[in-house]
Motif scaffolding. Sequence first.
Motif, PDB file in Angstrom:
ATOM      1  N   ARG A   1       0.854  -1.198   0.000  1.00 26.71           N
ATOM      2  CA  ARG A   1       0.000   0.000   0.000  1.00 26.71           C
ATOM      3  C   ARG A   1       0.891   1.250   0.000  1.00 26.71           C
ATOM      4  O   ARG A   1       1.415   1.650   1.034  1.00 26.71           O
ATOM      5  CB  ARG A   1      -0.929   0.017   1.219  1.00 26.71           C
ATOM      6  N   ASP A   2       1.037   1.835  -1.149  1.00 33.67           N
ATOM      7  CA  ASP A   2       1.861   3.031  -1.315  1.00 33.67           C
ATOM      8  C   ASP A   2       1.038   4.262  -0.933  1.00 33.67           C
ATOM      9  O   ASP A   2      -0.057   4.466  -1.462  1.00 33.67           O
ATOM     10  CB  ASP A   2       2.318   3.126  -2.773  1.00 33.67           C
ATOM     11  N   VAL A   3       1.554   5.060  -0.015  1.00 29.71           N
ATOM     12  CA  VAL A   3       0.854   6.275   0.385  1.00 29.71           C
ATOM     13  C   VAL A   3       1.040   7.322  -0.712  1.00 29.71           C
ATOM     14  O   VAL A   3       2.170   7.731  -1.017  1.00 29.71           O
ATOM     15  CB  VAL A   3       1.372   6.797   1.735  1.00 29.71           C
ATOM     16  N   VAL A   4      -0.071   7.744  -1.316  1.00 32.96           N
ATOM     17  CA  VAL A   4      -0.018   8.689  -2.434  1.00 32.96           C
ATOM     18  C   VAL A   4      -0.586  10.049  -2.064  1.00 32.96           C
ATOM     19  O   VAL A   4      -0.543  10.972  -2.882  1.00 32.96           O
ATOM     20  CB  VAL A   4      -0.770   8.121  -3.660  1.00 32.96           C
ATOM     21  N   GLY A   5      -1.105  10.197  -0.864  1.00 31.73           N
ATOM     22  CA  GLY A   5      -1.628  11.495  -0.462  1.00 31.73           C
ATOM     23  C   GLY A   5      -2.096  11.494   0.978  1.00 31.73           C
ATOM     24  O   GLY A   5      -2.390  10.439   1.557  1.00 31.73           O
ATOM     25  N   LEU A   6      -2.126  12.692   1.557  1.00 33.82           N
ATOM     26  CA  LEU A   6      -2.654  12.873   2.906  1.00 33.82           C
ATOM     27  C   LEU A   6      -3.625  14.050   2.864  1.00 33.82           C
ATOM     28  O   LEU A   6      -3.259  15.156   2.434  1.00 33.82           O
ATOM     29  CB  LEU A   6      -1.537  13.164   3.920  1.00 33.82           C
ATOM     30  N   GLU A   7      -4.863  13.801   3.258  1.00 32.86           N
ATOM     31  CA  GLU A   7      -5.868  14.863   3.280  1.00 32.86           C
ATOM     32  C   GLU A   7      -5.619  15.745   4.495  1.00 32.86           C
ATOM     33  O   GLU A   7      -5.746  15.298   5.633  1.00 32.86           O
ATOM     34  CB  GLU A   7      -7.268  14.267   3.349  1.00 32.86           C
ATOM     35  N   ARG A   8      -5.244  16.973   4.221  1.00 32.58           N
ATOM     36  CA  ARG A   8      -4.985  17.925   5.305  1.00 32.58           C
ATOM     37  C   ARG A   8      -6.111  18.936   5.346  1.00 32.58           C
ATOM     38  O   ARG A   8      -6.504  19.495   4.320  1.00 32.58           O
ATOM     39  CB  ARG A   8      -3.645  18.618   5.076  1.00 32.58           C
ATOM     40  N   GLU A   9      -6.617  19.173   6.539  1.00 31.98           N
ATOM     41  CA  GLU A   9      -7.634  20.198   6.758  1.00 31.98           C
ATOM     42  C   GLU A   9      -7.160  21.082   7.896  1.00 31.98           C
ATOM     43  O   GLU A   9      -7.267  20.722   9.061  1.00 31.98           O
ATOM     44  CB  GLU A   9      -8.968  19.538   7.104  1.00 31.98           C
ATOM     45  N   GLY A  10      -6.603  22.227   7.537  1.00 31.14           N
ATOM     46  CA  GLY A  10      -6.036  23.102   8.560  1.00 31.14           C
ATOM     47  C   GLY A  10      -4.843  22.454   9.227  1.00 31.14           C
ATOM     48  O   GLY A  10      -3.868  22.082   8.576  1.00 31.14           O
ATOM     49  N   GLU A  11      -4.930  22.279  10.544  1.00 34.99           N
ATOM     50  CA  GLU A  11      -3.817  21.726  11.311  1.00 34.99           C
ATOM     51  C   GLU A  11      -3.994  20.241  11.598  1.00 34.99           C
ATOM     52  O   GLU A  11      -3.334  19.698  12.484  1.00 34.99           O
ATOM     53  CB  GLU A  11      -3.661  22.492  12.639  1.00 34.99           C
ATOM     54  N   ARG A  12      -4.860  19.568  10.865  1.00 37.48           N
ATOM     55  CA  ARG A  12      -5.097  18.142  11.102  1.00 37.48           C
ATOM     56  C   ARG A  12      -5.014  17.343   9.803  1.00 37.48           C
ATOM     57  O   ARG A  12      -5.311  17.856   8.722  1.00 37.48           O
ATOM     58  CB  ARG A  12      -6.473  17.906  11.740  1.00 37.48           C
ATOM     59  N   ILE A  13      -4.593  16.093   9.943  1.00 39.15           N
ATOM     60  CA  ILE A  13      -4.645  15.137   8.847  1.00 39.15           C
ATOM     61  C   ILE A  13      -5.928  14.327   9.016  1.00 39.15           C
ATOM     62  O   ILE A  13      -6.138  13.688  10.055  1.00 39.15           O
ATOM     63  CB  ILE A  13      -3.426  14.190   8.859  1.00 39.15           C
ATOM     64  N   ARG A  14      -6.790  14.384   8.024  1.00 40.13           N
ATOM     65  CA  ARG A  14      -8.076  13.701   8.129  1.00 40.13           C
ATOM     66  C   ARG A  14      -8.029  12.267   7.599  1.00 40.13           C
ATOM     67  O   ARG A  14      -8.776  11.410   8.073  1.00 40.13           O
ATOM     68  CB  ARG A  14      -9.145  14.490   7.358  1.00 40.13           C
ATOM     69  N   ALA A  15      -7.202  12.034   6.597  1.00 33.62           N
ATOM     70  CA  ALA A  15      -7.153  10.699   6.003  1.00 33.62           C
ATOM     71  C   ALA A  15      -5.846  10.503   5.265  1.00 33.62           C
ATOM     72  O   ALA A  15      -5.182  11.468   4.859  1.00 33.62           O
ATOM     73  CB  ALA A  15      -8.333  10.488   5.050  1.00 33.62           C
ATOM     74  N   VAL A  16      -5.476   9.226   5.092  1.00 33.50           N
ATOM     75  CA  VAL A  16      -4.297   8.840   4.325  1.00 33.50           C
ATOM     76  C   VAL A  16      -4.783   8.060   3.106  1.00 33.50           C
ATOM     77  O   VAL A  16      -5.605   7.148   3.225  1.00 33.50           O
ATOM     78  CB  VAL A  16      -3.340   7.974   5.166  1.00 33.50           C
ATOM     79  N   LEU A  17      -4.278   8.440   1.943  1.00 31.09           N
ATOM     80  CA  LEU A  17      -4.695   7.804   0.690  1.00 31.09           C
ATOM     81  C   LEU A  17      -3.606   6.852   0.220  1.00 31.09           C
ATOM     82  O   LEU A  17      -2.422   7.217   0.186  1.00 31.09           O
ATOM     83  CB  LEU A  17      -4.961   8.863  -0.383  1.00 31.09           C
ATOM     84  N   THR A  18      -4.003   5.634  -0.156  1.00 37.04           N
ATOM     85  CA  THR A  18      -3.031   4.651  -0.629  1.00 37.04           C
ATOM     86  C   THR A  18      -3.436   4.102  -1.982  1.00 37.04           C
ATOM     87  O   THR A  18      -4.603   4.152  -2.381  1.00 37.04           O
ATOM     88  CB  THR A  18      -2.897   3.469   0.355  1.00 37.04           C
ATOM     89  N   ARG A  19      -2.430   3.558  -2.677  1.00 38.81           N
ATOM     90  CA  ARG A  19      -2.665   2.849  -3.929  1.00 38.81           C
ATOM     91  C   ARG A  19      -1.999   1.480  -3.812  1.00 38.81           C
ATOM     92  O   ARG A  19      -0.822   1.389  -3.445  1.00 38.81           O
ATOM     93  CB  ARG A  19      -2.084   3.624  -5.106  1.00 38.81           C
ATOM     94  N   ASP A  20      -2.752   0.419  -4.101  1.00 37.75           N
ATOM     95  CA  ASP A  20      -2.181  -0.916  -3.972  1.00 37.75           C
ATOM     96  C   ASP A  20      -1.497  -1.344  -5.266  1.00 37.75           C
ATOM     97  O   ASP A  20      -1.458  -0.590  -6.248  1.00 37.75           O
ATOM     98  CB  ASP A  20      -3.238  -1.934  -3.531  1.00 37.75           C
TER      99      ASP A  20
END
Length: 545
Positions: free
Chosen positions: A279-298
């Motif tokens: 699972r390669d991490v291809v993005g991190l959803e940032r909202e202000g000062e928090r990370i809401r989610a981590v995006l992966t591609r298999d």
Amino acid sequence: MPSSPTTSGTVVIIGAGPAGLTAAYELLTRTSYKVVVLEKSQALGGISRTVRYKGNRIDIGGHRFFSKSDRVMQWWLDKLPLQAGDGSAATLSYQNQHRDLEVPRDGADPDGDQVMLLRPRQSRIYYRRRFFDYPVSLSPSTILNLGLWRTTKIGLSYLQALARPIRDEQNLEEFFINRFGRELYLTFFKDYTEKVWGRPCTEISAAWGAQRIKGLDIVSALKNAARGLLPERSGDLQQRDTETSLIERFLYPKFGPGQMWEEVAKRVEQLGGTLLLGRDVVGLEREGERIRAVLTRDDAGEETRHEADLVFSTMPIRELVRGLSEPPPADVAAIADGLPYRDFLTVGLLLSDLRLKEREGGKERIVGDNWIYVQEPEVEVGRLQIFNNWSPAMVADPSRVWVGLEYFCNEGDALWAKPDADLIAQAEAELLRIGIIDPGVVEDAVVVRQEKAYPAYFGTHDRFDTLRGWLDGLENLVLIGRNGMHRYNNQDHSMLTAMVAVDQLLGGDLNRDALWSLNTEAAYHEEKGPSSPAPPRGLPTRHPT
């Protein structure tokens, strides 16, 4: 007063190396968090993994299981107990204010596989077709190999460095000269270090030496040599006051470092953790000062969104910052983009014999070195591991010699891009050239490439504090581990960053300064204090069902 800890919700951990898997285990046994571990590759352990090839095993870079932290030592032994019946210690005790470590005399089954071995440490420098002590010492053999005139020049140069040290060290060359003198630096440090990093020592920060070499200098090397003349206490491994580079024995999993992390991963899953490989991490959803989610591609190209209340990241900072959905300020992004790494490849050679021999008990055998630093200028190989000497179980056929030639390079450069067959031919030719093997002894070979093996202390690293300050402002992001913090940590330091982060969560106060202070002092912050607290008592615990 710290606020009450919140230890529920989902923690996403990026990376299944020592830091990531330690964090997962600590969270699952001490909190009620749901834990998801995302690993880019199909292997466990990061650069501490074990690579298998036709029953033979390769340790990427060499991993001694030794720490001045009792907590780490006990953690390891709780997963893989010390093997008994192999001449190892009956009692392994480290005394400090937190705990005693003891291994029962009967230990683990000597015929079992899930064990730690106690191994002798021997590593030497191969220079001018001769062996020199590593770390360098002014022993009789060193003086004999160097000759009286060169030894005298080294001594006078060191005295000069003591009398007139370079003030306000700015680079690695100045760091080395202050501790060893110019002559010894030119003889043993300059060429090898520049082979490792691919650039002059004058372009590398003195911070690298301060972190990796710590208190070691000629005086400490001589003290250690004198200590070695005293009678040895049988049955213990008391090396707390020994500089890390001088430690003479170490623990080692029977089947290499990856065995430890495969065992930890198994326990993580037994505890209810989710471990996702490929699972390669291809993005991190940032909202202000928090990370809401981590995006992966298999591996099949499918993308998945993993919501997170808390994110532990061991991925390279450069990739992490590039993946943020809301980018940082331009100056912060530029620093992250400019962080360099040094890559690494190993050529494993299966040999019918090795020319390097020594006599033991009246019999001739191959030398006992775990690894040999090759400082011959006419070859590119930097270091040679003899895997038989790490653990006999690392080689499928005990009548064969299984070695790994280590080459330092940059991803995409001429060495990295060479076809495997050419690299194998080069490795064989170089060992022939410097007298380590005879013609016709290579029976099999394999090449293993390792990206981002070494976070480097040049490029934009001199502005790293600005980047660190901005990242520390992301309130639910915790940076741990070697690449996660862009620090040349040892395995135990990476683990401690995970352990201390979990301590802090349970204490209700994430103190990033304390995490960054780990491995900035020679003593590893063992004394009780804010940067290395005693393990909290009476915390909520979960056990495997």
